[in-house]
Design a protein around this motif. Structure first.
Motif, PDB file in Angstrom:
ATOM      1  N   TRP A 190       7.473  -6.769  -4.221  1.00 49.85           N
ATOM      2  CA  TRP A 190       8.529  -6.276  -5.106  1.00 49.85           C
ATOM      3  C   TRP A 190       9.376  -5.225  -4.386  1.00 49.85           C
ATOM      4  CZ3 TRP A 190       9.866  -1.492  -6.969  1.00 49.85           C
ATOM      5  CH2 TRP A 190      10.746  -1.439  -8.039  1.00 49.85           C
ATOM      6  N   VAL A 191       8.724  -4.288  -3.690  1.00 53.11           N
ATOM      7  CA  VAL A 191       9.446  -3.261  -2.942  1.00 53.11           C
ATOM      8  C   VAL A 191      10.340  -3.902  -1.883  1.00 53.11           C
ATOM      9  CG1 VAL A 191       9.185  -1.321  -1.328  1.00 53.11           C
ATOM     10  CG2 VAL A 191       7.683  -1.486  -3.326  1.00 53.11           C
ATOM     11  N   LEU A 225      14.020  -5.506   2.432  1.00 52.66           N
ATOM     12  CA  LEU A 225      13.319  -5.040   3.629  1.00 52.66           C
ATOM     13  C   LEU A 225      12.558  -6.172   4.305  1.00 52.66           C
ATOM     14  CD1 LEU A 225      11.699  -1.813   2.139  1.00 52.66           C
ATOM     15  CD2 LEU A 225      13.676  -1.878   3.655  1.00 52.66           C
ATOM     16  N   SER A 226      12.585  -6.142   5.616  1.00 57.84           N
ATOM     17  CA  SER A 226      11.688  -7.010   6.378  1.00 57.84           C
ATOM     18  C   SER A 226      10.339  -6.309   6.500  1.00 57.84           C
ATOM     19  CB  SER A 226      12.264  -7.270   7.771  1.00 57.84           C
ATOM     20  OG  SER A 226      12.313  -6.054   8.521  1.00 57.84           O
ATOM     21  N   GLN A 227       9.326  -7.050   6.937  1.00 59.47           N
ATOM     22  CA  GLN A 227       8.032  -6.434   7.164  1.00 59.47           C
ATOM     23  C   GLN A 227       8.128  -5.329   8.221  1.00 59.47           C
ATOM     24  OE1 GLN A 227       4.852  -9.190   7.896  1.00 59.47           O
ATOM     25  NE2 GLN A 227       5.193 -10.340   5.997  1.00 59.47           N
ATOM     26  N   ALA A 228       8.920  -5.566   9.246  1.00 61.95           N
ATOM     27  CA  ALA A 228       9.070  -4.569  10.306  1.00 61.95           C
ATOM     28  C   ALA A 228       9.735  -3.301   9.780  1.00 61.95           C
ATOM     29  CB  ALA A 228       9.876  -5.153  11.462  1.00 61.95           C
ATOM     30  N   ALA A 229      10.736  -3.472   8.903  1.00 59.99           N
ATOM     31  CA  ALA A 229      11.435  -2.311   8.349  1.00 59.99           C
ATOM     32  C   ALA A 229      10.507  -1.490   7.462  1.00 59.99           C
ATOM     33  CB  ALA A 229      12.659  -2.763   7.561  1.00 59.99           C
ATOM     34  N   PRO A 249       1.770  -5.805  11.551  1.00 56.69           N
ATOM     35  CA  PRO A 249       0.633  -6.582  11.045  1.00 56.69           C
ATOM     36  C   PRO A 249      -0.029  -5.974   9.812  1.00 56.69           C
ATOM     37  CG  PRO A 249       0.568  -6.498  13.429  1.00 56.69           C
ATOM     38  CD  PRO A 249       1.654  -5.561  13.008  1.00 56.69           C
ATOM     39  N   SER A 250       0.026  -4.647   9.678  1.00 54.46           N
ATOM     40  CA  SER A 250      -0.533  -4.013   8.484  1.00 54.46           C
ATOM     41  C   SER A 250       0.243  -4.430   7.238  1.00 54.46           C
ATOM     42  CB  SER A 250      -0.507  -2.487   8.620  1.00 54.46           C
ATOM     43  OG  SER A 250      -1.350  -2.051   9.663  1.00 54.46           O
ATOM     44  N   VAL A 251       1.571  -4.436   7.339  1.00 55.28           N
ATOM     45  CA  VAL A 251       2.392  -4.869   6.213  1.00 55.28           C
ATOM     46  C   VAL A 251       2.121  -6.336   5.905  1.00 55.28           C
ATOM     47  CG1 VAL A 251       4.748  -5.171   5.354  1.00 55.28           C
ATOM     48  CG2 VAL A 251       4.164  -3.164   6.728  1.00 55.28           C
ATOM     49  N   ARG A 277       7.667   8.266  -1.183  1.00 58.94           N
ATOM     50  CA  ARG A 277       8.589   9.368  -0.938  1.00 58.94           C
ATOM     51  C   ARG A 277       9.964   8.846  -0.528  1.00 58.94           C
ATOM     52  NH1 ARG A 277       6.244  13.241   3.346  1.00 58.94           N
ATOM     53  NH2 ARG A 277       4.741  13.529   1.681  1.00 58.94           N
ATOM     54  N   HIS A 278       9.993   7.787   0.293  1.00 56.99           N
ATOM     55  CA  HIS A 278      11.256   7.236   0.799  1.00 56.99           C
ATOM     56  C   HIS A 278      12.090   6.627  -0.322  1.00 56.99           C
ATOM     57  CE1 HIS A 278      13.747   5.692   4.158  1.00 56.99           C
ATOM     58  NE2 HIS A 278      13.991   4.681   3.330  1.00 56.99           N
ATOM     59  N   PHE A 279      11.408   5.946  -1.269  1.00 54.12           N
ATOM     60  CA  PHE A 279      12.138   5.220  -2.312  1.00 54.12           C
ATOM     61  C   PHE A 279      12.015   5.870  -3.692  1.00 54.12           C
ATOM     62  CE2 PHE A 279      11.074   1.798   0.786  1.00 54.12           C
ATOM     63  CZ  PHE A 279      12.367   1.484   1.154  1.00 54.12           C
TER      64      PHE A 279
END
Length: 236
Positions: A10-11, A17-21, A31-33, A54-56
């Motif tokens: 959902w985020v 967002l990509s996984q890398a972002a 890989p954690s994402v 915190r970012h969002f």
């Protein structure tokens, strides 16, 4: 959204967002994402969850456990919330108990902070203060006359090396019971031991109470006082 995978997806969809972002925001590797997205492995680490929320301006409790709404805890803006006018350039910090400060660590501490927000146990502080700050209500009379019972103190746990004369919150192990208690005292350095470890005392302002010495007691500095508030409203 009952699973971490659903909440992470959902985020990513909401903020494109990509996984890398997302990994960069969370301070982890891609890989954690990928594991979060696919529901593989352990739950999200507390520090990564804090960075995302915190970012969002998302609810930490929602991201970790699925409770509440995604944006149930928003960054302060110039609007009215719960009957209180929120000033810009301010943010909320939780009012914790001495038990929470002394015993909770890791995810438990994060969840305790979130619970205080949900229960309305928070105060507004300047946004320049550390996001990790928390508030306590002074109990007892050991720090009178400067700090009286029910005064509110703001503690910054990112400052763990106090200067002489700083007021600090620390934990102390009670050897007879193996329990840990939190205490608010004045910091006084006392040199170094044979191994080069700094020795210090935690001193009350009221001389009727005892001091604690790190050479005798097992003490750990939790944080340093950065703000002191007192109510002068008359009691009827």
């Amino acid at each position: 959204m009952n699973t971490l995978s659903e909440r992470i997806q959902w985020v990513m969809r909401k903020y494109n967002l990509s996984q890398a972002a997302l990994a960069k925001i969370a301070g982890v590797k891609q890989p954690s994402v990928n594991r979060w997205v696919n529901g593989v492995g352990a739950a999200i680490r507390a520090d990564a969850a804090v960075l995302i929320c915190r970012h969002f301006s998302l609810s930490l409790d929602w991201l970790i456990s699925g409770r509440g709404n995604p944006q149930g805890v928003n960054a302060p803006t110039a609007e009215t919330t719960n009957g209180e006018t929120v000033r810009s350039h301010m943010k909320r910090i939780p009012v914790l108990s001495y038990v929470q400060v002394g015993t909770l660590t890791g995810v438990e501490q994060i969840q305790a902070r979130q619970t205080t927000f949900d229960n309305g146990d928070f105060i507004w502080v300047d946004e320049d203060l550390s996001d990790e700050c928390f508030a306590l209500k002074v109990t007892g009379s050991s720090m009178e006359p400067v700090f009286c019972e029910n005064d509110v103190i703001v503690i910054d746990p990112t400052i763990i090396v106090p200067c002489p004369g700083d007021f600090v919150v620390a934990t102390r192990l009670i050897k007879k019971t193996d329990e840990v208690e939190a205490t608010f005292k004045k910091y006084r350095p006392r040199g170094y031991d044979m191994c080069g470890n700094e020795l210090f005392e935690l001193v009350p302002l009221n001389i009727d109470y005892p001091s604690y010495n790190s050479g005798i007691d097992e003490l750990k500095i939790v944080g340093v006082l950065v703000e002191h508030r007192r109510s002068y409203r008359r009691r009827h």
